[in-house]
Design an enzyme around this catalytic site. Structure first.
Site, PDB file in Angstrom:
ATOM      1  N   GLN A 199      -4.310  -1.299   9.748  1.00 59.36           N
ATOM      2  CA  GLN A 199      -4.308  -2.637   9.160  1.00 59.36           C
ATOM      3  C   GLN A 199      -4.919  -3.659  10.128  1.00 59.36           C
ATOM      4  O   GLN A 199      -4.533  -3.723  11.293  1.00 59.36           O
ATOM      5  CB  GLN A 199      -2.863  -3.038   8.799  1.00 59.36           C
ATOM      6  CG  GLN A 199      -2.752  -4.346   8.068  1.00 59.36           C
ATOM      7  CD  GLN A 199      -3.412  -4.329   6.687  1.00 59.36           C
ATOM      8  OE1 GLN A 199      -3.258  -3.394   5.928  1.00 59.36           O
ATOM      9  NE2 GLN A 199      -4.144  -5.385   6.376  1.00 59.36           N
TER      10      GLN A 199
ATOM     11  N   ASP B  95     -10.632   3.335   4.083  1.00 60.59           N
ATOM     12  CA  ASP B  95     -10.947   1.904   3.985  1.00 60.59           C
ATOM     13  C   ASP B  95     -12.467   1.691   3.885  1.00 60.59           C
ATOM     14  O   ASP B  95     -12.925   0.620   3.496  1.00 60.59           O
ATOM     15  CB  ASP B  95     -10.441   1.172   5.242  1.00 60.59           C
ATOM     16  CG  ASP B  95      -9.316   0.206   4.931  1.00 60.59           C
ATOM     17  OD1 ASP B  95      -9.113  -0.110   3.740  1.00 60.59           O
ATOM     18  OD2 ASP B  95      -8.641  -0.239   5.881  1.00 60.59           O
TER      19      ASP B  95
ATOM     20  N   LYS C 270       0.841  -1.208   0.000  1.00 58.10           N
ATOM     21  CA  LYS C 270       0.000   0.000   0.000  1.00 58.10           C
ATOM     22  C   LYS C 270       0.873   1.253   0.000  1.00 58.10           C
ATOM     23  O   LYS C 270       0.617   2.198  -0.742  1.00 58.10           O
ATOM     24  CB  LYS C 270      -0.934  -0.016   1.222  1.00 58.10           C
ATOM     25  CG  LYS C 270      -2.054  -1.048   1.080  1.00 58.10           C
ATOM     26  CD  LYS C 270      -2.808  -1.295   2.376  1.00 58.10           C
ATOM     27  CE  LYS C 270      -3.813  -2.442   2.188  1.00 58.10           C
ATOM     28  NZ  LYS C 270      -4.484  -2.844   3.421  1.00 58.10           N
TER      29      LYS C 270
END
Ligand code: NAP
Length: 285
Positions: A97, A120, A53
Site C-alpha cells: 500500500q 497493482d 481490499k
C-alpha cells in the site's frame, strides 16, 4: 439530455460474482488464489483501503493476508518481506500500500515485487507490457474504467478520448488502454493551455486530477461519455469527484458517479488481477 449512470457498484457485483465462480473452480483444482497486502505505518486512509481490499477478497472466496508493520520498519526489512512473499506459493498477488514512509524508496519496493505477482500493475515490467501490448497486469483504476466502457457496449474505435491527468497509476496507463482500443487519445495535464478546447472535442473524457470541478458542463460535448476518477471532499466534507456531476450529467450521455463509480471498480479489478495471477500460476505460465 440526462446522462445514464454507469453504476460501479452494480458492475462490481457482477464481476465479483464471476471472480468468485472462477476462484471456486481453481479451488476445486487445489489452488486458492491468494493476495498479500502489506501496510507500513498508520496512514488513516491507507488503513481503510487495505481493510476494504482484504474484505473484498474474503467476500469473493480469495485467500488474503494483511501484513501490518510499524512506520519505522527499514527499507531492507520491507524488501526482505517482499522477497519472502515472492517465494510463497500460497500468494499469487502482492500489494504494497502506498504511500510508504519517506525513508523507504517506494519505487525500489515496487520493483522488488515479482512481475508475476504485481497485481497493482505498478512494476516497470507491467508498464512496459501495457505499452507494448504484451500480457501483464494492468493498473486497477484505469482497467476498471475500461470495464465500465465495455459494460455500456462502447466501441472506442475512431473515437476521440481526452484523459485529464498523466500520473503513472491512472492517467498514462488509461491513455495507453484507450489507444489499444483504437481511440485517438489526447492527454492533458497542469501545463495544458486550454483544457476546455481539448475536452469539447472529446467523445470520452476521463478526469483523473484530484481537484473538484475540473470538468464543468460548458467543457463537455453533448453526448460525451464522462468517467470521473477523482476523489475529493466537498465543502460539507462529502466525497466527490473531479467532475461537476449535476451540471455535466445534463450534457453527457453516460457518467460515473462519485461515490459508487470508479472507486469500487478499482478493488474489483484487483480481485480480477489476483485471480488471473493464480490461474496463470496454476497453468504453469
Ligand atoms: P496525481 O498523481 O496527483 O496526478 C494528477 C494529475 O492531474 C497530474 O498529471 C497533474 O498534472 C494533473 N493536473 C493537476 N491540475 C490540473 C489541471 N488544473 N488541469 C489539468 N490537469 C491537472 O493523481 P492520481 O494519483 O493520478 O489521482 C488522481 C485522482 O484520482 C485523485 O483524486 C485520486 O484520489 C483519485 N484516484 C482515485 C482512484 C479510485 O479508485 N477511484 C484511484 C486512484 C486515484 P501534472 O502532471 O502536470 O502535475
Amino acid at each position: 439530455m440526462t446522462a445514464q449512470l454507469i453504476d460501479g457498484n452494480a458492475l462490481s457485483k457482477q464481476l465479483r460474482a464471476q471472480v468468485a465462480e472462477r476462484a471456486a473452480a481453481l479451488k476445486a483444482q487445489g489452488v486458492t488464489p491468494g493476495l498479500a497486502v502489506v501496510l507500513v505505518g498508520d496512514n488513516q486512509a491507507s488503513q481503510v483501503y487495505v481493510r476494504n481490499k482484504v474484505k473484498a477478497c474474503q467476500d469473493s472466496g480469495l485467500h488474503s493476508v494483511l501484513e501490518k508493520y510499524e512506520a519505522d520498519m527499514s527499507e531492507a526489512e520491507l524488501l526482505a518481506r517482499v522477497e519472502a512473499l515472492n517465494n510463497d506459493p500460497s500468494i499469487h498477488g502482492i500489494l504494497v500500500q502506498l504511500p510508504l514512509p519517506a525513508h523507504i524508496d517506494a519505487q525500489k519496493v515496487i520493483e522488488a515485487i515479482s512481475p508475476l505477482k504485481d497485481v497493482d500493475g505498478f512494476h516497470i515490467a507491467s508498464a512496459g507490457a501495457l505499452m507494448t501490448g504484451m500480457p501483464g497486469f494492468w493498473p486497477c483504476t484505469p482497467y476498471g474504467c475500461m470495464k465500465m466502457l465495455e459494460s455500456i457496449g462502447y466501441d472506442l474505435k475512431g473515437k476521440h478520448a481526452v484523459v485529464i491527468g498523466r500520473s503513472n497509476i491512472v492517467g498514462k496507463p488509461m491513455a495507453l488502454m484507450l489507444l489499444q482500443k483504437n481511440a485517438t487519445v489526447t492527454i492533458c495535464h497542469s501545463g495544458t493551455r486550454d483544457l476546455k478546447a481539448q475536452t469539447l472535442q472529446a467523445d470520452v473524457i476521463v478526469a483523473a486530477v484530484g481537484k473538484r470541478n475540473v470538468l464543468t458542463a460548458d467543457m463537455v460535448k453533448p453526448g460525451a461519455v464522462v468517467l470521473d476518477v477523482g476523489m475529493n471532499r466537498n465543502d460539507e466534507g462529502k466525497l466527490c469527484g473531479d467532475v461537476d456531476f449535476d451540471g455535466v450529467r445534463e450534457v453527457a450521455s453516460h457518467i460515473t458517479p462519485v461515490p459508487g463509480g470508479v472507486g469500487p471498480m478499482t478493488i474489483t479489478m484487483l480481485l480480477v488481477n489476483t485471480l488471473e495471477a493464480a490461474e496463470r500460476a496454476a497453468a504453469g505460465a
